[in-house]
Write an enzyme that holds these catalytic residues in place. Structure first.
Site, short mmCIF file in Angstrom:
data_model
loop_
_atom_site.label_atom_id
_atom_site.label_comp_id
_atom_site.label_asym_id
_atom_site.label_seq_id
_atom_site.Cartn_x
_atom_site.Cartn_y
_atom_site.Cartn_z
N LYS A 31 0.84 -1.20 0.00
CA LYS A 31 0.00 0.00 0.00
C LYS A 31 0.87 1.25 0.00
O LYS A 31 2.03 1.21 0.45
CB LYS A 31 -0.95 0.02 1.19
CG LYS A 31 -0.28 0.09 2.56
CD LYS A 31 -1.29 0.15 3.67
CE LYS A 31 -0.62 0.25 5.02
NZ LYS A 31 0.15 1.47 5.23
N LYS B 21 0.90 -0.26 9.77
CA LYS B 21 2.03 0.29 9.03
C LYS B 21 1.82 1.78 8.73
O LYS B 21 0.69 2.27 8.68
CB LYS B 21 2.23 -0.48 7.72
CG LYS B 21 2.65 -1.93 7.93
CD LYS B 21 4.07 -1.99 8.45
CE LYS B 21 4.47 -3.39 8.83
NZ LYS B 21 3.91 -3.84 10.09
N ASP B 22 2.94 2.47 8.49
CA ASP B 22 2.92 3.90 8.20
C ASP B 22 1.98 4.22 7.05
O ASP B 22 1.82 3.43 6.10
CB ASP B 22 4.32 4.39 7.80
CG ASP B 22 5.31 4.27 8.93
OD1 ASP B 22 5.71 5.31 9.46
OD2 ASP B 22 5.69 3.13 9.27
N LYS B 23 1.40 5.42 7.10
CA LYS B 23 0.59 5.91 5.98
C LYS B 23 1.47 6.50 4.89
O LYS B 23 1.36 6.13 3.73
CB LYS B 23 -0.42 6.95 6.46
CG LYS B 23 -1.25 7.56 5.32
CD LYS B 23 -2.27 8.57 5.82
CE LYS B 23 -3.07 9.13 4.65
NZ LYS B 23 -4.11 10.08 5.07
N GLN C 258 3.21 8.65 14.35
CA GLN C 258 2.04 8.09 13.66
C GLN C 258 1.11 7.35 14.61
O GLN C 258 -0.05 7.12 14.30
CB GLN C 258 2.47 7.17 12.51
CG GLN C 258 3.33 5.98 12.91
CD GLN C 258 4.81 6.29 12.80
OE1 GLN C 258 5.26 7.34 13.22
NE2 GLN C 258 5.58 5.35 12.25
#
Length: 662
Positions: free
Chosen positions: A271, A300-302, A395
């Site tokens: 993604k 997970k990180d954006k 985050q």
């Protein structure tokens, strides 16, 4: 990043920018070998013709017409729903009591028809003491079959008949006949039987019915929408219900092995610029399953390109392949699709590998004349040797948002449900459909109108709004709204608050004691234990152990707040008590019963090490060095890669390397 956070190392560092684009920040999960979803032992893909017939029926064969009668294996009406129920009640209760029960049932239905809320109608009807266990079982069954809208409870030896609140709620969504037939189907519990509601052209209404069944009977039943033909031969959608396969005993096949009842498909999700839960929302909406049907090992990180294993329940590999091209338009790619035999668990990973590009390299303003090459080398070697403070990264809290996730978590812990909802719907300062919908809700509290404004993938928001539309934006309605979203999402906000407190505690601990291990500290004697939860392995350092320097800072842990952990017996423990009291929290309050949240707490190492750290500088030959043999700041980028243990943040490691806040 919060400005109060400390640094572990003494090097000077340098400036630069990260996440200029998602491809500058690539995260790849390192799976635990025996649980890897790409494990060679996973079941091979099945061709469509190889799908067992038990799996293709009834979901893969939609009904040709609506069926609202409970049916047996061959589609015949259930024999227990006939007049026998009435004669059974007469014989079990006697005619006078049976007639009084009829009157109670009639009065209750009349009261339900007249009132619009609350619990109107007679409270309950006593059938008197029923001593024989078989008679009680017979009465339970006979009452439910004749009066599906009633439930029977046993208090001591006395049997009480009451109105069925679930029945009453459903009859406000569908017809009386559908409600009655559904509860007869539910009570019959005939294996392989199905039940269909009448055709319904209103998508939003179908969603409400789906959600009611999943919320009330999700462990027992599952639902699916199919296209059917109504009485006017017009195509419409109908909701079909069936019992979940896991509720039936596993059958043995001819070769004596147990057939698998659950269908799981594993895949790797790539993604970009998407939150993990947002990506799951897209996938769930497209596949027609619930977000809770997906399992994964971590968030997970954006603002990154991330690769992580996932498993989805009740979806075939072929079906997942069908939607792959559509998902690419949403910033997702699906790789390595195959069947598997189990779901994933949070934390079930060895760690994460990071490939990061830092651009716009510069000296710190207070260090203008230093050799930037030397600063970078010095920083890398320092952190490689000494590690970094194991803070939770930005985050975790919703970096840059007007309302951060820890604020919502605190409101939930204080059981301020309406405040938590208002914080949840606080918009960002942008003009887009999602934030416009949030503004509208805060201005009007019109949950139904807000629902129509939100895009389909905003799964959490829509789940919450549906309950608010039904129950109102008050304490009770907001409580039911939070219960409408999955448990993992509810507890995410509470964990964000706990993480914020941990970050502050770590800063305080290092400020007053530094890296020396002192009396009263909590330590983990075995460094291989990554995360300890509620056990006796955490040891309180004694005065003699402090004098002997028995432990290192790499073994010191701090508690994540909860109801079952112990706190340091030095100034840090006192700090925890004072800090929580500022937020009106006491040590025993880390259970939120109305939301089914239980927060026992755990322990987290203060300092962590980075593994496999490597780096290089990239740029043209002339760009890398000028005539003074110093870096030309504007044309060079730093490529750095490393591995971190689960629940460690790359942004935190980079912060220690560069001495920058992001």
């Amino acid at each position: 990043m919060l400005p109060s956070l400390s640094h572990l190392t003494q090097h000077t560092g340098f400036r630069g920018t990260i996440k200029n684009s998602p491809s500058d920040f690539v995260v790849t999960e390192i799976p635990v070998p025996q649980h890897s979803v790409s494990d060679a032992r996973a079941e091979p893909l099945q061709k469509p013709s190889e799908v067992p017939p038990e799996r293709s029926s009834p979901w893969l064969q939609p009904p040709k017409k609506s069926r609202t009668e409970p049916t047996g294996p061959e589609g015949e009406p259930d024999p227990r729903t006939g007049p026998e129920g009435a004669s059974a009640l007469d014989s079990l209760l006697g005619k006078p009591t049976s007639e009084l029960l009829d009157k109670f049932a009639s009065d209750l239905k009349d009261a339900w028809d007249l009132e619009s809320g609350g619990d109107a109608g007679p409270g309950g009807f006593s059938l008197g003491p029923v001593l024989d266990k078989k008679d009680r079982a017979g009465l339970h069954s006979a009452v439910r079959q004749k009066f599906p809208f009633l439930v029977t409870v046993t208090k001591g030896k006395e049997m009480i008949v009451e109105g069925n609140a679930d029945y009453r709620e459903l009859r406000q969504l569908v017809t009386e006949k559908e409600t009655s037939d559904f509860f007869k189907f539910l009570d019959a519990k005939l294996e392989n039987s199905t039940f269909s509601f009448e055709p319904d052209g209103d998508k939003e209404h179908r969603k409400v019915v789906h959600h009611f069944i999943n919320r009330k009977f999700g462990k027992l039943l599952e639902t699916k929408s199919f296209t059917v033909t109504d009485v006017n031969d017009q195509p419409k959608m109908s909701i079909m219900v069936r019992f979940r396969e896991k509720n039936w005993s596993r059958k043995r096949s001819a070769d004596g092995f147990q057939e698998k009842q659950d269908l799981y498909t594993a895949f790797t999700l790539q993604k970009e610029n998407l939150e993990t839960l947002e990506a799951i929302g897209f996938l769930a909406a497209e596949l027609g399953v619930l977000p809770s049907d997906f399992s994964y090992t971590g968030i997970k990180d954006k603002k990154a390109v991330t690769y992580q294993p996932m498993v989805v329940k009740k979806v075939t590999p072929e079906r997942l392949k069908e939607i792959a091209s559509k998902m690419e338009k949403k910033g997702m790619r699906i790789h390595d699709i195959h069947s598997t035999c189990q779901h994933l668990r949070l934390g079930q990973l060895k760690g994460n590998h990071f490939d990061i590009i830092v651009r716009d390299l510069k000296h710190h303003s207070h260090d203008p004349s230093a050799d930037l090459k030397e600063r970078i080398s010095e920083a890398m070697e320092s952190v490689k040797t000494k590690g970094f403070i194991n803070y939770y990264g930005p985050q975790r809290f919703g970096q840059g948002q007007n309302v951060q996730t820890d604020q919502i978590g605190l409101a939930l812990l204080n059981e301020k449900m309406v405040k938590a909802v208002k914080l949840f719907f606080t918009p960002e300062d942008t003009d887009d459909p999602v934030n416009n919908a949030k503004r509208y809700f805060l201005q009007t509290e019109d949950a139904k109108g807000t629902l129509t404004m939100l895009p389909e993938f905003k799964v959490r928001e829509k789940m919450l709004l549906r309950a608010l539309n039904r129950y109102g934006v008050n304490h009770e309605g907001c409580t039911k709204g939070w219960l409408n979203i999955p448990h993992s999402m509810r507890i995410f906000y509470v964990h964000a608050y706990c993480s914020k407190i941990w970050n502050e505690a770590a800063s305080y601990r290092l400020k007053i004691y530094g890296t020396k291990v002192v009396e009263g500290d909590l330590v983990l004697p075995n460094e291989n234990d990554e995360s300890v939860s509620l056990n006796d392995k955490v040891h309180v350092v004694t005065a003699s152990e402090e004098s002997a320097n028995k432990y290192s800072i790499n073994q010191v842990v701090l508690p994540m707040v909860g109801h079952s952990i112990k706190y340091p017996s030095n100034k840090v423990g006192q700090w925890y008590h004072e800090r929580l009291s500022k937020d009106e929290l006491q040590m025993c309050r880390f259970r939120v019963s109305p939301l089914q949240l239980n927060i026992p707490g755990c322990y987290r190492l203060i300092v962590k090490n980075v593994q496999n750290l490597s780096y290089f500088l990239e740029g043209s030959e002339k760009g890398i060095e000028n005539e003074d043999n110093h870096l030309n700041e504007s044309k060079v980028s730093l490529h750095v890669s490393f591995d971190l243990d689960p629940s460690c943040y790359a942004t935190v490691c980079l912060r220690e390397i560069m001495k920058c806040d992001f």
